[in-house]
Design a protein around this motif. Structure first.
Motif, short mmCIF file in Angstrom:
data_model
loop_
_atom_site.label_atom_id
_atom_site.label_comp_id
_atom_site.label_asym_id
_atom_site.label_seq_id
_atom_site.Cartn_x
_atom_site.Cartn_y
_atom_site.Cartn_z
N ARG A 48 18.48 30.59 36.46
CA ARG A 48 17.48 29.98 37.25
C ARG A 48 17.72 28.57 37.67
NH1 ARG A 48 13.67 32.46 33.69
NH2 ARG A 48 13.12 30.49 32.63
N GLU A 49 18.26 27.77 36.71
CA GLU A 49 18.36 25.99 36.83
C GLU A 49 19.77 25.82 37.01
OE1 GLU A 49 16.00 24.14 33.88
OE2 GLU A 49 14.78 25.82 33.53
N VAL A 50 20.81 26.68 36.82
CA VAL A 50 22.15 26.04 37.01
C VAL A 50 22.82 26.33 38.07
CG1 VAL A 50 24.54 26.20 35.76
CG2 VAL A 50 22.40 25.64 34.38
N ARG A 51 23.08 25.52 39.14
CA ARG A 51 23.96 25.98 40.31
C ARG A 51 25.15 25.68 40.23
NH1 ARG A 51 20.34 28.80 40.12
NH2 ARG A 51 18.75 29.29 41.51
N GLY A 52 26.26 26.49 41.04
CA GLY A 52 27.58 25.79 41.05
C GLY A 52 28.12 27.11 40.73
N PRO A 53 28.46 27.33 39.17
CA PRO A 53 29.13 28.44 38.80
C PRO A 53 28.71 29.85 38.96
CG PRO A 53 28.86 26.49 37.35
CD PRO A 53 28.17 26.29 38.25
N VAL A 54 29.39 30.79 38.93
CA VAL A 54 29.01 31.96 38.49
C VAL A 54 28.17 32.18 37.25
CG1 VAL A 54 29.55 34.57 38.35
CG2 VAL A 54 30.55 33.33 39.97
N ILE A 55 27.11 32.91 37.27
CA ILE A 55 26.58 33.14 35.87
C ILE A 55 26.78 34.48 35.73
CG2 ILE A 55 24.50 32.88 34.75
CD1 ILE A 55 25.50 30.16 35.64
N THR A 56 27.15 34.98 34.25
CA THR A 56 27.38 36.25 33.95
C THR A 56 26.76 36.62 32.50
OG1 THR A 56 28.75 38.00 33.66
CG2 THR A 56 29.32 35.92 32.90
N GLY A 57 26.18 37.64 32.42
CA GLY A 57 25.74 38.28 31.01
C GLY A 57 26.58 39.45 30.74
N LEU A 58 26.59 39.19 29.36
CA LEU A 58 27.51 40.48 28.65
C LEU A 58 26.86 41.75 28.65
CD1 LEU A 58 30.47 41.14 27.64
CD2 LEU A 58 29.56 40.49 25.38
N ALA A 59 27.34 42.80 28.55
CA ALA A 59 26.70 44.11 28.36
C ALA A 59 27.69 45.10 28.01
CB ALA A 59 26.18 44.77 29.82
N ARG A 60 27.27 45.94 26.71
CA ARG A 60 28.14 47.07 26.53
C ARG A 60 27.93 48.18 27.75
NH1 ARG A 60 25.32 47.59 20.71
NH2 ARG A 60 23.58 47.17 22.40
N ALA A 61 28.94 49.02 27.47
CA ALA A 61 28.83 50.34 28.56
C ALA A 61 27.96 51.17 28.27
CB ALA A 61 30.29 51.00 28.59
N ASN A 62 26.29 50.50 28.56
CA ASN A 62 25.20 51.48 28.54
C ASN A 62 24.32 51.04 29.44
OD1 ASN A 62 23.41 50.00 26.93
ND2 ASN A 62 24.79 50.13 25.18
N ARG A 63 23.34 51.92 29.85
CA ARG A 63 22.35 51.61 30.91
C ARG A 63 21.35 50.58 30.31
NH1 ARG A 63 22.07 55.42 35.10
NH2 ARG A 63 19.98 54.96 35.65
N ALA A 64 20.94 50.34 29.26
CA ALA A 64 19.99 49.44 28.54
C ALA A 64 20.63 48.19 28.39
CB ALA A 64 19.50 50.00 27.08
#
Length: 515
Positions: free
Chosen positions: A67-83
């Motif tokens: 929400r608050e940081v602009r400029g870089p791509v923001i990514t979140g890590l996820a294992r290979a499952n839907r949840a």
């Protein structure tokens, strides 16, 4: 080597995800956000903000950065499952440029022993995960965990399948720090030849054999155009490839590599200090680029050469990475306007007025005790400012200690009920102060680590204390600075106590390995 059109290296910073998985590191939301803003200021291309499925707190931390940081791509890590993918999508949905980073293990030992899946099933799950991630975002990164111990034909097969499913970046991690520069260079060249040109190849190297930076650079020579790394090289086990070392290697030897980043190098030292302070992980003095000795010269021959021409023994200058000499900037007669200007010159122009007013009070108190204030003193004051609700604050203390006597501490805290005093004994003056604080607050964290270092030289130097503690299942970290080491220790301990009251800290709920 001439500069090619594809000579830009994207810097993917995973300090807030892989770095925070370092044993004993516990960052709260405000601390993560502060680091994320510094990473954006420094010019990183991608920030891996966390592992959203790990806990509600991790999800909120990623969401706040998105929400608050602009400029870089923001990514979140996820294992290979839907949840996991749904949690990552929720975490980055407010980002200006969102990405989901999903992974699955591909080495024979991981597929058989950890996943208990056949290779065909691993490919199917990877493809389904990428397809599902693409329903939330257009930018999807896929990682093959333990890639450097995987079979090349299988790696190429799974990479081609996930690219067809919509992956835009392919990460080839050296998860256990096993490979060598020659091997990883050849691996990247083989994968590069097998995939479409538009797909970005990424490296993610661990430092178990001390080759994370060398392997990352070799991967770039083999075709990687994204490098995953952390500030100060922090991370699981022996850590990750060091961001500052990679950036300065490409900058200093661009004549050889023909590659460059868009990192603002003068922000490197500030980022290093910030991450070290908030994580509680000290930077070794002889660490390249940001260590205290990185630009120090003890040998008389070296000193003579540097005095005559710095380039005789320095291949880069300290100012380029944001280091300056311990320059005298202020004294006890300096006013508020001069103080504000000094902060601005040190890169803290964005501090709000109320924080500046509080820091000015600390500065005047320090100037009365110390006389001459240096740039590093001001940095320490700023970096020790509290982003935690101050339920308890230190009003005063007195220590009685000596040989063949039990140390006694008298402490006065300001509490919600007003000033409260307590006296306690301890094995030393610091422990006695901690025990007195515990009596007043009725909170008793368990001390796990204690570190003190001088901010500048001289007998009147500021002491900076860093504490790691545990309260129940929650890990906490506190820092304090003062010319008196007991005061600095008490301030650090109170920072831990106030985090407990505010419900801050870090409780781990997922321990599964990640890329």
């Amino acid at each position: 080597m001439t500069q090619s059109p594809s000579g830009h290296i994207r810097i993917f910073d995973t300090t807030l995800r892989d770095g925070e998985q370092s044993p004993g590191v516990a960052l709260n939301h405000s601390q993560k956000l502060e680091i994320a803003h510094q990473l954006a200021r420094m010019g990183v291309d991608i920030i891996e903000a966390g592992f959203p499925i790990a806990s509600p707190g991790d999800l909120e931390g990623v969401s706040r950065i998105a929400r608050e940081v602009r400029g870089p791509v923001i990514t979140g890590l996820a294992r290979a499952n839907r949840a996991d993918i749904e949690a990552a999508a929720k975490g980055v949905e407010a980002a200006e440029k969102p990405r989901i980073h999903t992974f699955i293990a591909t080495s024979p030992i991981h597929m058989a022993k950890k996943l208990n899946l056949a290779p065909d099933a691993v490919v199917e799950r990877a493809v389904q995960s990428v397809q599902y991630a693409r329903t939330f975002v257009d930018d999807v990164e896929f990682s093959a965990e333990d890639a450097t111990r995987s079979e090349l034909p299988f790696l190429i097969r799974i990479f081609q399948a996930v690219v067809e499913a919509g992956a835009t970046t392919i990460n080839i991690p050296d998860t256990v720090g096993y490979t060598t520069p020659e091997e990883i260079r050849a691996l990247f060249r083989a994968v590069r030849d097998a995939l479409p040109e538009h797909v970005i190849l990424s490296s993610h190297c661990h430092d178990d054999l001390g080759m994370a930076v060398a392997n990352s650079i070799a991967a770039a020579e083999g075709g990687a155009r994204q490098i995953e790394c952390t500030v100060n090289g922090i991370g699981e086990r022996a850590g990750n490839a060091s961001l500052e070392e990679i950036v300065m290697a490409f900058h200093t030897r661009r004549d050889h590599y023909g590659l460059e980043t868009t990192i603002r190098t003068r922000e490197l030292y500030r980022a290093s200090r910030l991450v070290s302070r908030l994580s509680g992980m000290p930077v070794q003095p002889n660490k390249a680029v940001v260590g205290d000795n990185a630009f120090a010269h003890e040998s008389g021959i070296h000193q003579d050469g540097v005095l005559k021409a710095r380039e005789t023994y320095e291949i880069m200058n300290a100012e380029l990475v944001g280091r300056e000499a311990a320059v005298l900037v202020m004294g006890k007669h300096s006013g508020r306007a001069a103080f504000r200007k000094a902060l601005t010159d040190l890169g803290y122009a964005d501090l709000p007025d109320d924080k500046v007013q509080h820091l000015f009070g600390r500065f005047k108190d320090l100037a009365d005790r110390k006389g001459q204030i240096y740039s590093d003193d001001l940095r320490a004051l700023v970096e020790a400012r509290s982003d935690i609700p101050q339920t308890f604050t230190l009003e005063g203390f007195q220590i009685t200690s000596g040989m063949n006597m039990t140390p006694v501490a008298f402490v006065r805290l300001h509490t919600p009920d007003g000033p409260v005093d307590a006296t306690a004994h301890g094995d030393g003056p610091v422990e006695a102060a901690f025990q007195a604080i515990n009596k007043i607050t009725r909170i008793t964290p368990e001390l796990e680590s204690y570190r003190i270092q001088a901010v500048t030289g001289g007998g009147d130097a500021l002491g900076e204390v860093s504490i790691g503690a545990r309260y129940g299942e929650t890990s906490l970290h506190g820092t304090g600075v003062a010319t008196d080491v007991v005061e600095a220790s008490a301030r650090a301990w109170l920072r831990v106590i106030n985090q407990v009251v505010a419900g801050m800290g870090k409780a781990r709920t997922i321990t599964q390995t990640t890329p």
